[in-house]
Design a protein around this motif. Structure first.
Motif, short mmCIF file in Angstrom:
data_model
loop_
_atom_site.label_atom_id
_atom_site.label_comp_id
_atom_site.label_asym_id
_atom_site.label_seq_id
_atom_site.Cartn_x
_atom_site.Cartn_y
_atom_site.Cartn_z
N VAL A 43 -50.18 -110.99 -66.85
CA VAL A 43 -51.79 -110.79 -67.02
C VAL A 43 -52.67 -111.20 -66.21
CG1 VAL A 43 -53.68 -111.68 -68.75
CG2 VAL A 43 -51.38 -111.51 -69.79
N LEU A 44 -52.42 -112.54 -65.41
CA LEU A 44 -53.13 -112.78 -64.25
C LEU A 44 -53.25 -111.70 -63.36
CD1 LEU A 44 -52.91 -116.67 -63.88
CD2 LEU A 44 -55.06 -115.27 -64.34
N ARG A 50 -53.98 -111.10 -55.43
CA ARG A 50 -52.69 -111.14 -54.82
C ARG A 50 -52.08 -112.15 -55.55
NH1 ARG A 50 -50.45 -110.32 -49.93
NH2 ARG A 50 -52.30 -109.43 -49.12
N ALA A 51 -50.80 -112.04 -55.79
CA ALA A 51 -50.00 -113.11 -56.21
C ALA A 51 -49.15 -113.86 -55.36
CB ALA A 51 -49.11 -112.69 -57.50
N LEU A 52 -49.04 -115.19 -55.32
CA LEU A 52 -48.10 -115.79 -54.57
C LEU A 52 -46.82 -116.30 -55.29
CD1 LEU A 52 -50.51 -118.19 -52.78
CD2 LEU A 52 -49.77 -116.14 -51.88
N VAL A 53 -45.82 -115.81 -54.99
CA VAL A 53 -44.49 -116.02 -55.68
C VAL A 53 -43.67 -117.09 -54.73
CG1 VAL A 53 -42.30 -114.95 -56.55
CG2 VAL A 53 -44.46 -113.79 -56.64
N VAL A 54 -43.49 -118.09 -55.44
CA VAL A 54 -42.56 -119.43 -54.99
C VAL A 54 -41.18 -118.92 -55.18
CG1 VAL A 54 -42.22 -121.65 -54.45
CG2 VAL A 54 -44.58 -120.66 -54.92
N VAL A 55 -40.35 -118.82 -54.12
CA VAL A 55 -38.91 -118.72 -54.11
C VAL A 55 -38.41 -120.00 -53.81
CG1 VAL A 55 -37.02 -117.05 -53.41
CG2 VAL A 55 -39.33 -115.90 -53.60
N ARG A 56 -37.41 -120.24 -54.41
CA ARG A 56 -36.56 -121.58 -54.12
C ARG A 56 -35.14 -121.03 -53.44
NH1 ARG A 56 -37.03 -127.01 -53.09
NH2 ARG A 56 -35.12 -127.96 -53.72
N ALA A 57 -35.32 -121.50 -52.07
CA ALA A 57 -34.21 -121.10 -51.44
C ALA A 57 -32.89 -121.87 -52.10
CB ALA A 57 -34.10 -121.97 -50.00
N LEU A 72 -45.36 -108.13 -61.76
CA LEU A 72 -46.45 -108.43 -61.20
C LEU A 72 -46.92 -107.20 -60.39
CD1 LEU A 72 -45.59 -112.03 -59.53
CD2 LEU A 72 -46.95 -111.66 -61.90
N GLN A 73 -46.75 -105.93 -60.77
CA GLN A 73 -47.18 -104.78 -60.17
C GLN A 73 -48.66 -104.65 -60.12
OE1 GLN A 73 -45.19 -101.64 -62.16
NE2 GLN A 73 -43.20 -102.33 -61.19
N GLY A 74 -49.45 -105.64 -60.71
CA GLY A 74 -50.92 -105.20 -60.86
C GLY A 74 -51.55 -105.79 -59.68
N CYS A 75 -50.95 -106.37 -58.69
CA CYS A 75 -51.55 -106.68 -57.56
C CYS A 75 -50.66 -106.79 -56.22
CB CYS A 75 -52.18 -108.34 -57.71
SG CYS A 75 -50.79 -109.66 -58.15
N GLU A 76 -51.34 -107.21 -55.03
CA GLU A 76 -50.23 -107.38 -53.91
C GLU A 76 -49.58 -108.63 -54.24
OE1 GLU A 76 -52.07 -106.79 -50.15
OE2 GLU A 76 -53.66 -105.58 -50.85
N ILE A 77 -48.36 -108.72 -53.67
CA ILE A 77 -47.47 -109.86 -53.69
C ILE A 77 -47.26 -110.47 -52.28
CG2 ILE A 77 -45.12 -110.71 -54.54
CD1 ILE A 77 -45.37 -108.41 -56.80
N SER A 78 -47.17 -111.96 -52.34
CA SER A 78 -46.56 -112.52 -51.26
C SER A 78 -45.75 -113.69 -51.52
CB SER A 78 -48.05 -113.33 -50.42
OG SER A 78 -48.71 -112.40 -49.80
N LEU A 79 -44.50 -113.75 -50.82
CA LEU A 79 -43.49 -114.66 -51.15
C LEU A 79 -43.67 -115.95 -50.25
CD1 LEU A 79 -40.47 -112.12 -51.01
CD2 LEU A 79 -42.03 -112.93 -52.91
#
Length: 101
Positions: A43-44, A50-57, A72-79
């Motif tokens: 929803v956010l 932009r969404a910041l997506v935290v990826v655990r190694a 999360l297609q509603g915004c740009e995404i950074s990992l």
């Protein structure tokens, strides 16, 4: 229990608009539950730039990451990669870096 509905409301859009009204470059961070566990982030994503997506190694699977990005297609995404161990050279100290004594 109705957080996604509250986030998607007109009132939430009004509050967000007021938060950025004075400065379009203002950065506001929202923390949400993991995107695959609750719909809050989805929803956010429709309300933010932009969404910041935290990826655990070595823990987050490629399939989970692809599914999360799809939601999360509603915004740009950074990992952001978290929990990655460094091997070899450590970068914790630069004492004397670039200087000849």
């Amino acid at each position: 229990n109705n957080v996604p509905e509250l986030l998607a409301s007109d009132r939430s859009r009004e509050v967000l608009a007021k938060l950025v009204a004075g400065d379009r470059q203002r950065i506001i961070l929202f923390d949400s539950p993991p995107v695959l566990m609750a719909s809050h982030a989805t929803v956010l994503a429709g309300l933010v730039g932009r969404a910041l997506v935290v990826v655990r190694a070595d823990q987050t699977t490629e399939a989970d990451l692809r599914e999360a990005i799809g939601l999360l297609q509603g915004c740009e995404i950074s990992l952001i990669l978290n929990g990655a161990g460094l091997t070899g050279r450590k970068f914790g100290a630069y004492d004397g870096y670039g200087h000849e004594d």
